[in-house]
Design a protein around this motif. Structure first.
Motif, PDB file in Angstrom:
ATOM      1  N   LYS A  16      61.480 -50.446  29.703  1.00  0.00           N
ATOM      2  CA  LYS A  16      60.895 -49.924  28.475  1.00  0.00           C
ATOM      3  C   LYS A  16      60.113 -51.027  27.773  1.00  0.00           C
ATOM      4  O   LYS A  16      60.469 -52.197  27.828  1.00  0.00           O
ATOM      5  N   ALA A  19      57.740 -52.167  21.435  1.00  0.00           N
ATOM      6  CA  ALA A  19      56.462 -52.120  20.741  1.00  0.00           C
ATOM      7  C   ALA A  19      56.642 -51.612  19.325  1.00  0.00           C
ATOM      8  O   ALA A  19      57.547 -50.820  19.042  1.00  0.00           O
ATOM      9  N   SER A  21      55.310 -49.511  15.965  1.00  0.00           N
ATOM     10  CA  SER A  21      54.754 -48.172  15.812  1.00  0.00           C
ATOM     11  C   SER A  21      53.247 -48.192  16.035  1.00  0.00           C
ATOM     12  O   SER A  21      52.697 -47.317  16.710  1.00  0.00           O
ATOM     13  N   GLU A  23      51.531 -50.341  17.846  1.00  0.00           N
ATOM     14  CA  GLU A  23      51.275 -50.597  19.268  1.00  0.00           C
ATOM     15  C   GLU A  23      51.504 -49.329  20.104  1.00  0.00           C
ATOM     16  O   GLU A  23      50.745 -49.044  21.023  1.00  0.00           O
ATOM     17  N   ARG A  24      52.544 -48.569  19.776  1.00  0.00           N
ATOM     18  CA  ARG A  24      52.811 -47.309  20.485  1.00  0.00           C
ATOM     19  C   ARG A  24      51.665 -46.320  20.269  1.00  0.00           C
ATOM     20  O   ARG A  24      51.200 -45.684  21.213  1.00  0.00           O
ATOM     21  N   ASN A  25      51.222 -46.202  19.022  1.00  0.00           N
ATOM     22  CA  ASN A  25      50.120 -45.285  18.721  1.00  0.00           C
ATOM     23  C   ASN A  25      48.836 -45.700  19.424  1.00  0.00           C
ATOM     24  O   ASN A  25      48.111 -44.851  19.952  1.00  0.00           O
ATOM     25  N   PHE A  28      49.148 -44.881  23.077  1.00  0.00           N
ATOM     26  CA  PHE A  28      49.015 -43.439  23.240  1.00  0.00           C
ATOM     27  C   PHE A  28      47.545 -43.021  23.227  1.00  0.00           C
ATOM     28  O   PHE A  28      47.091 -42.285  24.109  1.00  0.00           O
ATOM     29  N   ILE A 149      53.736 -43.839  30.589  1.00  0.00           N
ATOM     30  CA  ILE A 149      54.155 -43.738  29.190  1.00  0.00           C
ATOM     31  C   ILE A 149      55.606 -43.284  29.084  1.00  0.00           C
ATOM     32  O   ILE A 149      56.317 -43.665  28.154  1.00  0.00           O
ATOM     33  N   LYS A 152      57.517 -46.564  29.639  1.00  0.00           N
ATOM     34  CA  LYS A 152      57.241 -47.586  28.623  1.00  0.00           C
ATOM     35  C   LYS A 152      57.667 -47.179  27.217  1.00  0.00           C
ATOM     36  O   LYS A 152      58.141 -48.003  26.453  1.00  0.00           O
ATOM     37  N   LEU A 153      57.493 -45.890  26.857  1.00  0.00           N
ATOM     38  CA  LEU A 153      57.792 -45.469  25.488  1.00  0.00           C
ATOM     39  C   LEU A 153      58.860 -44.391  25.376  1.00  0.00           C
ATOM     40  O   LEU A 153      59.470 -44.234  24.329  1.00  0.00           O
ATOM     41  N   TRP A 157      57.132 -39.294  24.230  1.00  0.00           N
ATOM     42  CA  TRP A 157      55.734 -39.732  24.301  1.00  0.00           C
ATOM     43  C   TRP A 157      55.012 -39.121  25.498  1.00  0.00           C
ATOM     44  O   TRP A 157      53.823 -38.819  25.414  1.00  0.00           O
TER      45      TRP A 157
END
Length: 184
Positions: A16, A19, A21, A23-25, A28, A149, A152-153, A157
């Motif tokens: 995983k 990250a 928030s 970085e996740r956005n 995405f 994804i 990783k997230l 996601w």
């Protein structure tokens, strides 16, 4: 972005990503943009390939959806139901594979199965089985990014990315149909 996913595809690991928030956005949005671009590119390739070699694969399942169901039902099926069911089926189980060798094969199998199940989108394949890898290239590509994804997230996601991808690709058709603009 492509380099990170390409590296993951070559050596997938069940790790995983830590990250923020933001970085996740950002991840995405970049994955969504790349997936949509590749889906359109592969779609054009399929269309050109079909025209060049005078191939007929019959009606596509999406065409049938638009012919037989209301806009709301198509939206519900393509943007809500399919992403949830397909992510639960193809990518949710990936994290149970803790052994790196097993995980690698599980990741590859999930991509292939995701592609293979989508061959059912075409009503006629008989005698043209050699074209299957080309026909499912958009789904194979999407499977790579959705698996990335997912690991990783997280599963949420991958469902969200799948739903957004389907929405972006079906939105123009939904607008045409809503406005009752003839497609032909």
């Amino acid at each position: 972005m492509i380099a990170a996913v390409w590296g993951f595809l070559q050596h997938p690991t069940n790790e995983k990503l830590e990250a923020t928030s933001e970085e996740r956005n950002t991840l995405f949005v970049r994955l969504l943009g790349t997936m949509v671009f590749l889906s359109i590119l592969f779609g054009l390739l399929i269309g050109s390939f079909s025209e060049l070699f005078d191939l007929d694969f019959g009606d596509h399942a999406v065409d049938e959806l638009f012919k037989n169901y209301s806009l709301f039902t198509v939206l519900l099926l393509a943007v809500v139901l399919a992403p949830i069911l397909e992510e639960l089926l193809f990518r949710a189980p990936l994290t149970i594979f803790k052994n790196p060798a097993h995980f690698k094969y599980a990741y590859y199998v999930s991509i292939l199965l995701f592609g293979v199940i989508h061959i059912s989108n075409y009503s006629t394949i008989e005698g043209q089985y050699w074209a299957i890898p080309i026909l499912v290239s958009p789904q194979l590509s999407a499977g790579v990014f959705l698996g990335y994804i997912r690991i990783k997230l997280g599963l949420f996601w991958s469902i969200l990315l799948h739903a957004a991808h389907n929405l972006v690709l079906t939105a123009p058709l939904l607008v045409y149909l809503f406005l009752e603009i003839p497609l032909e």
